[in-house]
Design a protein around this motif. Structure first.
Motif, PDB file in Angstrom:
ATOM      1  N   ALA A   1      -0.295 -10.278   0.013  1.00  0.00           N
ATOM      2  CA  ALA A   1      -0.744  -8.609   0.302  1.00  0.00           C
ATOM      3  C   ALA A   1       0.340  -7.130   0.033  1.00  0.00           C
ATOM      4  CB  ALA A   1      -1.078  -8.700   2.049  1.00  0.00           C
ATOM      5  N   LEU A   2       1.496  -7.489   0.417  1.00  0.00           N
ATOM      6  CA  LEU A   2       2.625  -7.028   0.807  1.00  0.00           C
ATOM      7  C   LEU A   2       2.398  -6.572  -0.922  1.00  0.00           C
ATOM      8  CD1 LEU A   2       4.694  -5.453   2.441  1.00  0.00           C
ATOM      9  CD2 LEU A   2       6.117  -7.773   1.879  1.00  0.00           C
ATOM     10  N   SER A   3       3.064  -7.867  -1.046  1.00  0.00           N
ATOM     11  CA  SER A   3       3.213  -7.387  -3.169  1.00  0.00           C
ATOM     12  C   SER A   3       2.289  -6.539  -3.827  1.00  0.00           C
ATOM     13  CB  SER A   3       3.319  -8.646  -3.724  1.00  0.00           C
ATOM     14  OG  SER A   3       2.197  -9.637  -3.813  1.00  0.00           O
ATOM     15  N   LEU A   4       1.111  -6.703  -3.256  1.00  0.00           N
ATOM     16  CA  LEU A   4      -0.553  -5.347  -3.738  1.00  0.00           C
ATOM     17  C   LEU A   4      -0.448  -4.391  -2.854  1.00  0.00           C
ATOM     18  CD1 LEU A   4      -3.017  -8.121  -4.250  1.00  0.00           C
ATOM     19  CD2 LEU A   4      -1.270  -8.154  -6.255  1.00  0.00           C
ATOM     20  N   ALA A   5       0.545  -4.175  -1.983  1.00  0.00           N
ATOM     21  CA  ALA A   5       0.288  -3.479  -1.615  1.00  0.00           C
ATOM     22  C   ALA A   5      -0.837  -3.099  -0.431  1.00  0.00           C
ATOM     23  CB  ALA A   5       0.858  -1.804  -2.109  1.00  0.00           C
ATOM     24  N   ILE A   6      -2.149  -4.095  -0.002  1.00  0.00           N
ATOM     25  CA  ILE A   6      -3.386  -3.794   0.248  1.00  0.00           C
ATOM     26  C   ILE A   6      -3.419  -4.604   2.228  1.00  0.00           C
ATOM     27  CG2 ILE A   6      -4.229  -3.822  -1.750  1.00  0.00           C
ATOM     28  CD1 ILE A   6      -4.161  -7.022  -1.252  1.00  0.00           C
TER      29      ILE A   6
ATOM     30  N   ALA B   1     -15.527  -2.733   8.234  1.00  0.00           N
ATOM     31  CA  ALA B   1     -15.954  -1.736   8.918  1.00  0.00           C
ATOM     32  C   ALA B   1     -15.137  -0.791   9.796  1.00  0.00           C
ATOM     33  CB  ALA B   1     -16.127  -3.197  10.319  1.00  0.00           C
ATOM     34  N   GLY B   2     -13.582  -1.208   9.432  1.00  0.00           N
ATOM     35  CA  GLY B   2     -12.665  -0.389   9.364  1.00  0.00           C
ATOM     36  C   GLY B   2     -11.414  -0.237   9.899  1.00  0.00           C
ATOM     37  N   GLU B   3     -11.829  -1.866   9.765  1.00  0.00           N
ATOM     38  CA  GLU B   3      -9.702  -2.739  10.021  1.00  0.00           C
ATOM     39  C   GLU B   3      -9.293  -2.713   8.332  1.00  0.00           C
ATOM     40  OE1 GLU B   3     -10.131  -6.247  12.469  1.00  0.00           O
ATOM     41  OE2 GLU B   3      -8.624  -7.425  11.542  1.00  0.00           O
ATOM     42  N   ARG B   4      -7.728  -2.403   9.320  1.00  0.00           N
ATOM     43  CA  ARG B   4      -6.713  -2.277   7.851  1.00  0.00           C
ATOM     44  C   ARG B   4      -5.643  -2.797   8.837  1.00  0.00           C
ATOM     45  NH1 ARG B   4     -10.390  -1.081   5.858  1.00  0.00           N
ATOM     46  NH2 ARG B   4     -11.082   1.381   3.964  1.00  0.00           N
ATOM     47  N   GLN B   5      -4.618  -3.712   7.964  1.00  0.00           N
ATOM     48  CA  GLN B   5      -3.709  -3.737   8.886  1.00  0.00           C
ATOM     49  C   GLN B   5      -2.511  -4.300   6.930  1.00  0.00           C
ATOM     50  OE1 GLN B   5      -3.919  -7.576  10.805  1.00  0.00           O
ATOM     51  NE2 GLN B   5      -4.465  -5.950  12.959  1.00  0.00           N
TER      52      GLN B   5
ATOM     53  N   PHE C   1      -5.599 -10.035  -9.609  1.00  0.00           N
ATOM     54  CA  PHE C   1      -5.012  -9.098  -8.711  1.00  0.00           C
ATOM     55  C   PHE C   1      -5.376  -7.809  -8.487  1.00  0.00           C
ATOM     56  CE2 PHE C   1      -1.824 -13.517  -9.192  1.00  0.00           C
ATOM     57  CZ  PHE C   1      -2.467 -13.707  -8.156  1.00  0.00           C
ATOM     58  N   ALA C   2      -5.139  -6.984  -9.416  1.00  0.00           N
ATOM     59  CA  ALA C   2      -4.624  -5.317  -8.900  1.00  0.00           C
ATOM     60  C   ALA C   2      -6.268  -5.421  -7.998  1.00  0.00           C
ATOM     61  CB  ALA C   2      -4.537  -5.126 -10.338  1.00  0.00           C
ATOM     62  N   GLU C   3      -7.125  -5.856  -9.007  1.00  0.00           N
ATOM     63  CA  GLU C   3      -8.182  -5.673  -8.222  1.00  0.00           C
ATOM     64  C   GLU C   3      -8.777  -5.845  -6.607  1.00  0.00           C
ATOM     65  OE1 GLU C   3     -12.073  -6.041 -11.372  1.00  0.00           O
ATOM     66  OE2 GLU C   3      -9.768  -6.573 -12.529  1.00  0.00           O
ATOM     67  N   LEU C   4      -7.920  -6.630  -5.916  1.00  0.00           N
ATOM     68  CA  LEU C   4      -8.586  -7.394  -5.010  1.00  0.00           C
ATOM     69  C   LEU C   4      -8.054  -5.796  -3.768  1.00  0.00           C
ATOM     70  CD1 LEU C   4      -7.007 -10.913  -4.702  1.00  0.00           C
ATOM     71  CD2 LEU C   4      -9.308 -10.236  -4.517  1.00  0.00           C
ATOM     72  N   ASP C   5      -8.877  -5.292  -2.589  1.00  0.00           N
ATOM     73  CA  ASP C   5      -9.009  -4.749  -1.952  1.00  0.00           C
ATOM     74  C   ASP C   5      -7.788  -5.114  -0.430  1.00  0.00           C
ATOM     75  OD1 ASP C   5     -10.638  -2.461  -2.659  1.00  0.00           O
ATOM     76  OD2 ASP C   5     -11.139  -3.765  -3.550  1.00  0.00           O
ATOM     77  N   ALA C   6      -8.789  -6.624  -0.524  1.00  0.00           N
ATOM     78  CA  ALA C   6      -8.041  -6.979   0.811  1.00  0.00           C
ATOM     79  C   ALA C   6      -7.336  -8.550   0.673  1.00  0.00           C
ATOM     80  CB  ALA C   6      -8.718  -6.699   2.004  1.00  0.00           C
ATOM     81  N   VAL C   7      -6.720  -8.775   1.498  1.00  0.00           N
ATOM     82  CA  VAL C   7      -6.866 -10.453   1.600  1.00  0.00           C
ATOM     83  C   VAL C   7      -7.067 -11.398   3.061  1.00  0.00           C
ATOM     84  CG1 VAL C   7      -4.461 -12.737   0.966  1.00  0.00           C
ATOM     85  CG2 VAL C   7      -4.754 -10.859  -0.681  1.00  0.00           C
ATOM     86  N   ALA C   8      -7.437 -11.876   3.027  1.00  0.00           N
ATOM     87  CA  ALA C   8      -7.973 -12.729   4.612  1.00  0.00           C
ATOM     88  C   ALA C   8      -7.550 -13.995   4.495  1.00  0.00           C
ATOM     89  CB  ALA C   8      -9.860 -12.776   4.814  1.00  0.00           C
ATOM     90  N   TYR C   9      -7.384 -14.578   5.987  1.00  0.00           N
ATOM     91  CA  TYR C   9      -6.914 -15.788   5.515  1.00  0.00           C
ATOM     92  C   TYR C   9      -6.940 -16.580   7.579  1.00  0.00           C
ATOM     93  CZ  TYR C   9      -2.488 -13.738   8.322  1.00  0.00           C
ATOM     94  OH  TYR C   9      -1.662 -12.979   9.042  1.00  0.00           O
ATOM     95  N   THR C  10      -7.680 -17.254   7.201  1.00  0.00           N
ATOM     96  CA  THR C  10      -7.087 -17.981   8.738  1.00  0.00           C
ATOM     97  C   THR C  10      -5.814 -17.670   9.518  1.00  0.00           C
ATOM     98  OG1 THR C  10      -8.584 -19.640   7.869  1.00  0.00           O
ATOM     99  CG2 THR C  10      -8.338 -19.823   9.928  1.00  0.00           C
TER     100      THR C  10
END
Ligand code: KG4
Ligand code: ZN
Length: 345
Positions: A99-104, A315-319, A70-79
């Motif tokens: 994503a909140l728990s991993l701060a990504i 492309a720079g999207e961050r949420q 989990f710690a190696e993930l950079d983002a979580v994308a979902y439909t």
């Protein structure tokens, strides 16, 4: 960068990991076909409950397959839409919380964007710009695609989607759920040309589609006094011919109208063999090219969501920070904006 992708918009739970250097490194899928088969179609409440049941296990399996934590993930994308509200909420709540728990970042992805970018996962991907023919159970659209998030609607169905027409016609012919692939299989053993079915909106002069009249024409044949169930394969072949002819003609017209030379076909009906063979021939004859997702990525899957998320992240999207868990059961694709302009930092 590694992006976990979660798809739960309808009757498939998909979880995948896309690595921006290594590519797709995990792809796990659970199909609910057996769950809904007895009802002849998707039961939304059962779909939501099954997503809840499957998701945690599929996420663990995807991470194990990818060999990452989990710690190696950079983002979580979902439909985030379009799709069944309850089913979407399962994936959205899971992804936002993880994503909140991993701060990504958590990246809400449009399901059709996932479909239309999925051919870019192929070994010989097309380059932007291209025309996309999106043919799924809920949508039939032609889009001009100039980049990630840059989609202009060229035409769409005014009533049933192509996949919906396949499914409803399959039901009329007594076939089970999911009807599209079964009807296509039956059509392969039939001979077309016996039943004169319409080619709706073939000469409408625009890029819109209509399929509900075709389904009614099939209903008229099967309810006529001379109808023999042994003719089902021939009728299936005629139905498939009609849908394929219209889809193919409009896709070619979209290419010539936009002066683009690459066609991308995505969504479940894109798995149809006759559609592919006809498009291959017609497109090659004009010196253009046509691209499909890998067969396993034609129907719903987590890979296309992880991939679309990765493209947006690059492309720079961050949420960051918990977004209100909001899904959009109805969501026009042309409402999307390119990642740079939607970036929230
Ligand atoms: O993209 P998809 O998996 O789910 C949606 O987002 O809707 O598409 C499912 C649709 C269903 O209507 C299914 O019957 C149709 O795609 N489909 C097919 C074939 N495989 C799936 N239709 C015609 N021929 C096929 N081989
Ligand atoms: Zn889909």
């Amino acid at each position: 960068m590694k992006v976990l992708g979660i798809e739960s918009s309808c009757d498939e739970t998909g979880v995948a990991v896309y690595d921006t250097t290594a590519g797709l490194i995990a792809d796990q899928l659970h199909s609910q076909i057996d769950l809904h088969a007895a009802y002849g179609g998707v039961v939304p409440e059962l779909a939501s409950r099954d997503h809840i049941r499957r998701l945690p296990m599929l996420v663990r399996q995807a991470l194990a397959e990818a060999g990452c934590s989990f710690a190696e993930l950079d983002a979580v994308a979902y439909t985030a839409g379009p799709g069944l509200a309850g089913a979407l909420l399962v994936g959205a709540s899971f992804a936002e919380s993880l994503a909140l728990s991993l701060a990504i970042p958590a990246l809400p992805i449009h399901h059709l964007e996932g479909h239309l970018l999925s051919p870019l996962l192929a070994t010989e991907p097309p380059m932007f710009p291209f025309v996309a023919l999106l043919v799924s159970g809920g949508h039939t659209q032609l889009m001009a695609v100039t980049g990630v998030g840059q989609y202009a609607l060229l035409g769409e169905t005014v009533d049933d989607a192509a996949g919906e027409a396949f499914d409803k016609t399959a039901k009329l012919l007594g076939l089970g759920y999911p009807g599209g692939p079964q009807l296509a299989r039956l059509a392969e053993s039939g001979k077309s040309g016996r039943f004169k079915l319409p080619r709706p909106m073939l000469r409408s002069g625009d890029l819109d589609f209509s399929f509900s009249g075709l389904k009614t024409a099939v209903l008229n044949v099967v309810s006529s006094p001379g109808w023999l169930p042994t003719d089902a394969a021939d009728l299936a072949a005629d139905f498939q011919d009609a849908v394929v002819e219209v889809l193919c003609a409009k896709a070619l017209r979209a290419l010539s109208d936009t002066r683009l030379t690459q066609l991308v076909v995505a969504g479940g009906v894109g798995a149809n063999r006759q559609l592919r063979s006809r498009l291959d021939t017609e497109v090659a004859r004009r010196g253009w090219s046509v691209h499909y997702p890998e067969p396993a990525l034609c129907t719903d899957n987590g890979a296309m969501i992880a991939f679309a998320g990765a493209l947006r992240l690059m492309a720079g999207e961050r949420q960051t920070g918990m977004q209100a868990v909001r899904v959009r059961p109805r969501w026009p694709l042309a409402d999307l904006v390119a990642p740079e302009r939607s970036a929230v930092t």
